[in-house]
Design a protein around this motif. Structure first.
Motif, short mmCIF file in Angstrom:
data_model
loop_
_atom_site.label_atom_id
_atom_site.label_comp_id
_atom_site.label_asym_id
_atom_site.label_seq_id
_atom_site.Cartn_x
_atom_site.Cartn_y
_atom_site.Cartn_z
N ALA A 105 0.83 -1.20 0.00
CA ALA A 105 0.00 0.00 0.00
C ALA A 105 0.87 1.25 0.00
N GLU A 106 1.96 1.20 0.76
CA GLU A 106 2.88 2.35 0.78
C GLU A 106 3.52 2.55 -0.59
N ALA A 107 3.93 1.42 -1.21
CA ALA A 107 4.52 1.52 -2.54
C ALA A 107 3.50 2.02 -3.56
N LEU A 108 2.24 1.57 -3.40
CA LEU A 108 1.18 2.02 -4.31
C LEU A 108 0.94 3.51 -4.17
N THR A 109 0.96 3.99 -2.93
CA THR A 109 0.79 5.43 -2.70
C THR A 109 1.88 6.22 -3.41
N GLN A 110 3.11 5.74 -3.32
CA GLN A 110 4.22 6.41 -4.00
C GLN A 110 4.04 6.39 -5.51
N ARG A 111 3.54 5.25 -6.03
CA ARG A 111 3.31 5.16 -7.48
C ARG A 111 2.26 6.17 -7.93
N TRP A 112 1.16 6.25 -7.16
CA TRP A 112 0.10 7.19 -7.54
C TRP A 112 0.58 8.64 -7.41
N GLN A 113 1.39 8.90 -6.41
CA GLN A 113 1.94 10.25 -6.27
C GLN A 113 2.83 10.59 -7.47
N THR A 114 3.63 9.61 -7.90
CA THR A 114 4.48 9.82 -9.08
C THR A 114 3.63 10.02 -10.32
N ALA A 115 2.57 9.19 -10.46
CA ALA A 115 1.68 9.32 -11.61
C ALA A 115 1.01 10.70 -11.62
N ASN A 116 0.58 11.15 -10.45
CA ASN A 116 -0.04 12.47 -10.35
C ASN A 116 0.94 13.57 -10.77
N TRP A 117 2.18 13.46 -10.29
CA TRP A 117 3.19 14.46 -10.65
C TRP A 117 3.45 14.45 -12.16
N LEU A 118 3.55 13.25 -12.74
CA LEU A 118 3.82 13.15 -14.17
C LEU A 118 2.66 13.71 -14.99
N ILE A 119 1.42 13.44 -14.55
CA ILE A 119 0.26 13.96 -15.27
C ILE A 119 0.24 15.48 -15.22
N GLU A 120 0.55 16.03 -14.05
CA GLU A 120 0.59 17.49 -13.95
C GLU A 120 1.70 18.07 -14.82
N GLN A 121 2.84 17.38 -14.85
CA GLN A 121 3.93 17.83 -15.73
C GLN A 121 3.49 17.74 -17.19
N LEU A 122 2.77 16.67 -17.53
CA LEU A 122 2.26 16.52 -18.90
C LEU A 122 1.32 17.67 -19.26
N ARG A 123 0.44 18.02 -18.33
CA ARG A 123 -0.48 19.12 -18.59
C ARG A 123 0.28 20.42 -18.84
N LEU A 124 1.29 20.69 -18.02
CA LEU A 124 2.08 21.91 -18.21
C LEU A 124 2.79 21.90 -19.56
N GLU A 125 3.35 20.73 -19.93
CA GLU A 125 4.03 20.63 -21.22
C GLU A 125 3.05 20.82 -22.37
N LEU A 126 1.84 20.26 -22.22
CA LEU A 126 0.82 20.44 -23.26
C LEU A 126 0.43 21.90 -23.41
N PHE A 127 0.30 22.59 -22.27
CA PHE A 127 -0.04 24.01 -22.33
C PHE A 127 1.04 24.79 -23.09
N GLU A 128 2.30 24.50 -22.76
CA GLU A 128 3.41 25.19 -23.42
C GLU A 128 3.47 24.83 -24.90
N ALA A 129 3.28 23.52 -25.19
CA ALA A 129 3.32 23.08 -26.59
C ALA A 129 2.19 23.72 -27.39
N ASP A 130 1.02 23.85 -26.77
CA ASP A 130 -0.11 24.47 -27.47
C ASP A 130 0.18 25.94 -27.77
N ALA A 131 0.78 26.63 -26.81
CA ALA A 131 1.10 28.05 -27.03
C ALA A 131 2.10 28.19 -28.18
N LEU A 132 3.12 27.32 -28.20
CA LEU A 132 4.10 27.37 -29.28
C LEU A 132 3.47 27.01 -30.62
N SER A 133 2.57 26.01 -30.61
CA SER A 133 1.91 25.61 -31.86
C SER A 133 1.07 26.74 -32.42
#
Length: 220
Positions: A105-133
């Motif tokens: 459960a502790e490892a799963l929590t860490q995985r979900w936290q990492t997934a959440n961080w990556l998704i938020e990073q993806l959203r930021l990158e998409l926003f930047e990519a959209d502005a450049l596009s």
């Protein structure tokens, strides 16, 4: 003093399997003593009619009966200790299982936290990519208007080249929810996906016009 059969083995036994092994040995001893008892009973019958020392045979038979009683009592006690050991082992297994799933459960929590961080990073990158596009698309329009189409940047080519590359292998066992989420993520990377809408029928793709453009029929 009466000696308990296999006393040392019983003393060393700790697990249910240990006690089961001792019980098996006691069963062998019991069968052997029971066979000896049968022989003595036959000898007693013969001694009654003068064939043998009746007193000696009956004394041996009494000792054999006592040995059988002791072995049976020892087997009964061993069964109780085996049951107690099995119960203790079962409790230990449950405790170990609880500790195992707590760690998972502790490892799963860490995985979900990492997934959440990556998704938020993806959203930021998409926003930047959209502005450049959008900026490049605006510049492409100006280049078209200025008659400098050769300077235009093909956004689809850039995106597809940037997103080309190896993909992580899908595990052999994956839940339906995980499969759906994986397909959604891959749709951002695949041609024709969320970030790569299909062009209109007959529209040029990367500067190449389709050979399968429907021709308007001429009416005579």
């Amino acid at each position: 003093m009466t000696t308990i059969p296999l006393a040392e083995d019983l003393g060393r036994a700790r697990t249910a399997a240990d006690f089961a092994a001792v019980i098996a040995l006691l069963d062998v001893d019991l069968n052997n003593v029971a066979a000896r008892k049968q022989e003595l009973e036959q000898a007693e019958d013969r001694a009654i009619f003068g064939d043998g020392d009746l007193g000696e045979v009956r004394a041996a038979l009494a000792r054999t009966n006592a040995a059988i009683a002791l072995i049976e009592k020892t087997i009964e006690a061993a069964h109780k200790r085996r049951a107690a050991a099995a119960q203790s082992e079962a409790r230990a297994d449950i405790v170990a299982l609880g500790e195992e799933i707590a760690a998972k459960a502790e490892a799963l929590t860490q995985r979900w936290q990492t997934a959440n961080w990556l998704i938020e990073q993806l959203r930021l990158e998409l926003f930047e990519a959209d502005a450049l596009s959008r900026a490049i698309a605006t510049a492409n329009g100006r280049l078209d208007a200025a008659g400098a189409a050769e300077l235009k940047i093909n956004l689809t080519t850039i995106r597809r080249a940037a997103m080309a590359g190896p993909r992580a292998a899908v595990p052999a066992r994956l839940s339906r929810r995980a499969i759906q989420a994986d397909k959604l993520l891959l749709s951002f990377l695949s041609p024709g996906g969320a970030l790569d809408p299909r062009p209109a029928l007959g529209a040029p793709v990367e500067g190449v016009k389709s050979k399968f453009i429907p021709v308007a029929s001429e009416r005579g």
